[in-house]
Write a protein that holds these residues in place. Structure first.
Motif, PDB file in Angstrom:
ATOM      1  N   ILE A  15       0.882  -1.165   0.000  1.00 43.74           N
ATOM      2  CA  ILE A  15       0.000   0.000   0.000  1.00 43.74           C
ATOM      3  C   ILE A  15       0.917   1.211   0.000  1.00 43.74           C
ATOM      4  O   ILE A  15       1.761   1.353   0.892  1.00 43.74           O
ATOM      5  CB  ILE A  15      -0.905   0.016   1.243  1.00 43.74           C
ATOM      6  CG1 ILE A  15      -1.744  -1.257   1.271  1.00 43.74           C
ATOM      7  CG2 ILE A  15      -1.775   1.259   1.275  1.00 43.74           C
ATOM      8  CD1 ILE A  15      -2.132  -1.707   2.625  1.00 43.74           C
ATOM      9  N   ARG A  16       0.782   2.082  -0.984  1.00 46.20           N
ATOM     10  CA  ARG A  16       1.659   3.251  -1.014  1.00 46.20           C
ATOM     11  C   ARG A  16       0.875   4.483  -1.449  1.00 46.20           C
ATOM     12  O   ARG A  16      -0.093   4.401  -2.204  1.00 46.20           O
ATOM     13  CB  ARG A  16       2.851   3.022  -1.938  1.00 46.20           C
ATOM     14  CG  ARG A  16       2.512   2.810  -3.369  1.00 46.20           C
ATOM     15  CD  ARG A  16       3.757   2.463  -4.181  1.00 46.20           C
ATOM     16  NE  ARG A  16       3.396   2.178  -5.535  1.00 46.20           N
ATOM     17  CZ  ARG A  16       3.543   3.023  -6.543  1.00 46.20           C
ATOM     18  NH1 ARG A  16       4.059   4.213  -6.343  1.00 46.20           N
ATOM     19  NH2 ARG A  16       3.178   2.679  -7.761  1.00 46.20           N
ATOM     20  N   SER A  18      -1.228   6.287   0.058  1.00 40.83           N
ATOM     21  CA  SER A  18      -2.636   6.344   0.458  1.00 40.83           C
ATOM     22  C   SER A  18      -2.905   7.680   1.167  1.00 40.83           C
ATOM     23  O   SER A  18      -2.111   8.126   1.985  1.00 40.83           O
ATOM     24  CB  SER A  18      -2.957   5.185   1.406  1.00 40.83           C
ATOM     25  OG  SER A  18      -4.225   5.368   1.984  1.00 40.83           O
ATOM     26  N   ARG A  21      -5.454   6.177   5.579  1.00 41.72           N
ATOM     27  CA  ARG A  21      -5.249   4.893   6.242  1.00 41.72           C
ATOM     28  C   ARG A  21      -4.727   3.801   5.310  1.00 41.72           C
ATOM     29  O   ARG A  21      -4.509   4.009   4.126  1.00 41.72           O
ATOM     30  CB  ARG A  21      -6.515   4.465   6.978  1.00 41.72           C
ATOM     31  CG  ARG A  21      -6.941   5.489   8.016  1.00 41.72           C
ATOM     32  CD  ARG A  21      -8.142   5.058   8.782  1.00 41.72           C
ATOM     33  NE  ARG A  21      -8.393   5.987   9.890  1.00 41.72           N
ATOM     34  CZ  ARG A  21      -9.435   5.912  10.672  1.00 41.72           C
ATOM     35  NH1 ARG A  21     -10.347   4.969  10.487  1.00 41.72           N
ATOM     36  NH2 ARG A  21      -9.579   6.775  11.657  1.00 41.72           N
ATOM     37  N   CYS A  22      -4.520   2.608   5.888  1.00 43.25           N
ATOM     38  CA  CYS A  22      -3.934   1.489   5.130  1.00 43.25           C
ATOM     39  C   CYS A  22      -4.834   0.268   5.215  1.00 43.25           C
ATOM     40  O   CYS A  22      -5.648   0.034   4.349  1.00 43.25           O
ATOM     41  CB  CYS A  22      -2.550   1.153   5.674  1.00 43.25           C
ATOM     42  SG  CYS A  22      -1.403   2.534   5.586  1.00 43.25           S
ATOM     43  N   ALA A  38       3.354  -0.888   3.979  1.00 42.45           N
ATOM     44  CA  ALA A  38       2.671   0.385   3.716  1.00 42.45           C
ATOM     45  C   ALA A  38       3.722   1.480   3.730  1.00 42.45           C
ATOM     46  O   ALA A  38       4.502   1.590   4.674  1.00 42.45           O
ATOM     47  CB  ALA A  38       1.607   0.639   4.764  1.00 42.45           C
ATOM     48  N   THR A  41       1.991   6.887   3.635  1.00 43.75           N
ATOM     49  CA  THR A  41       0.534   6.887   3.779  1.00 43.75           C
ATOM     50  C   THR A  41       0.108   7.951   4.789  1.00 43.75           C
ATOM     51  O   THR A  41       0.907   8.407   5.601  1.00 43.75           O
ATOM     52  CB  THR A  41       0.037   5.508   4.233  1.00 43.75           C
ATOM     53  OG1 THR A  41       0.643   5.193   5.488  1.00 43.75           O
ATOM     54  CG2 THR A  41       0.395   4.444   3.206  1.00 43.75           C
ATOM     55  N   CYS A  45      -2.277   3.699  10.147  1.00 49.87           N
ATOM     56  CA  CYS A  45      -1.977   2.794   9.043  1.00 49.87           C
ATOM     57  C   CYS A  45      -2.610   1.420   9.253  1.00 49.87           C
ATOM     58  O   CYS A  45      -3.631   1.110   8.666  1.00 49.87           O
ATOM     59  CB  CYS A  45      -0.466   2.705   8.873  1.00 49.87           C
ATOM     60  SG  CYS A  45       0.022   1.905   7.352  1.00 49.87           S
ATOM     61  N   GLY A  63       5.392  -0.612   8.250  1.00 51.75           N
ATOM     62  CA  GLY A  63       4.807   0.685   7.918  1.00 51.75           C
ATOM     63  C   GLY A  63       5.901   1.731   7.965  1.00 51.75           C
ATOM     64  O   GLY A  63       6.603   1.849   8.974  1.00 51.75           O
ATOM     65  N   THR A  66       4.510   7.264   7.857  1.00 55.67           N
ATOM     66  CA  THR A  66       3.094   7.488   8.154  1.00 55.67           C
ATOM     67  C   THR A  66       2.902   8.976   8.444  1.00 55.67           C
ATOM     68  O   THR A  66       3.468   9.503   9.389  1.00 55.67           O
ATOM     69  CB  THR A  66       2.660   6.645   9.363  1.00 55.67           C
ATOM     70  OG1 THR A  66       3.004   5.277   9.116  1.00 55.67           O
ATOM     71  CG2 THR A  66       1.177   6.759   9.604  1.00 55.67           C
TER      72      THR A  66
END
Length: 153
Positions: A15-16, A18, A21-22, A38, A41, A45, A63, A66
């Motif tokens: 997930i990048r 974003s 949130r994740c 992630a 984001t 997360c 993560g 963040t």
């Protein structure tokens, strides 16, 4: 809000970039989150939404970077001071996860007096802040602006 979903696995996803949130578990139990990444984001997360979520496992997730959200969903949300792992119920397993470079905290245990939000009617009398911690081992938190591990309240 899936309730118990035994044998469900969310594994090796990226997930990048974003903007909100994740991976969010909302009134969901018995899920395994394994080796997800992630990066860059906004908002919390990897998170447990309302405090009723239990018996989920987070293993070897990463993560990094963040950031705070630009606009909160609601004034009740705390995504403007994000945690890479936002934990509202301690009856979950966290092993070998990494939180790096959060604008807030790496791991934030925000345990309330009651389950909140849409899940609240399903958990009358449950007080997350009084529940035992299931397992929190070999997790790493570094290069965060806030705390490595934060507990509140």
């Amino acid at each position: 809000m899936c309730n118990a979903i035994h044998n469900s696995i969310l594994k090796r996803n990226l997930i990048r970039n974003s903007h909100q949130r994740c991976i969010v578990l909302h009134n969901t139990h018995h899920v395994q989150l394994i080796e997800n990444v992630a990066y860059n984001t906004a908002g919390h997360c990897f998170l447990l939404e309302d405090g009723g979520e239990h018996d989920n496992s987070f293993h070897r997730n990463l993560g990094a970077m963040t950031r705070a959200v630009q606009h909160r969903i609601s004034m009740l949300e705390s995504d403007n001071v994000p945690a890479t792992f936002w934990i509202t119920n301690p009856v979950n397993t966290f092993v070998g996860n990494v939180a790096a470079g959060s604008m807030g905290s790496g791991f934030w245990f925000e345990l309330g007096n009651a389950v909140r939000g849409a899940s609240a009617p399903f958990y009358p009398g449950v007080r997350p802040k009084e529940l035992p911690l299931q397992l929190f081992r070999d997790n790493t938190s570094h290069s965060n602006i806030g705390n490595g591990v934060q507990t509140y309240p």
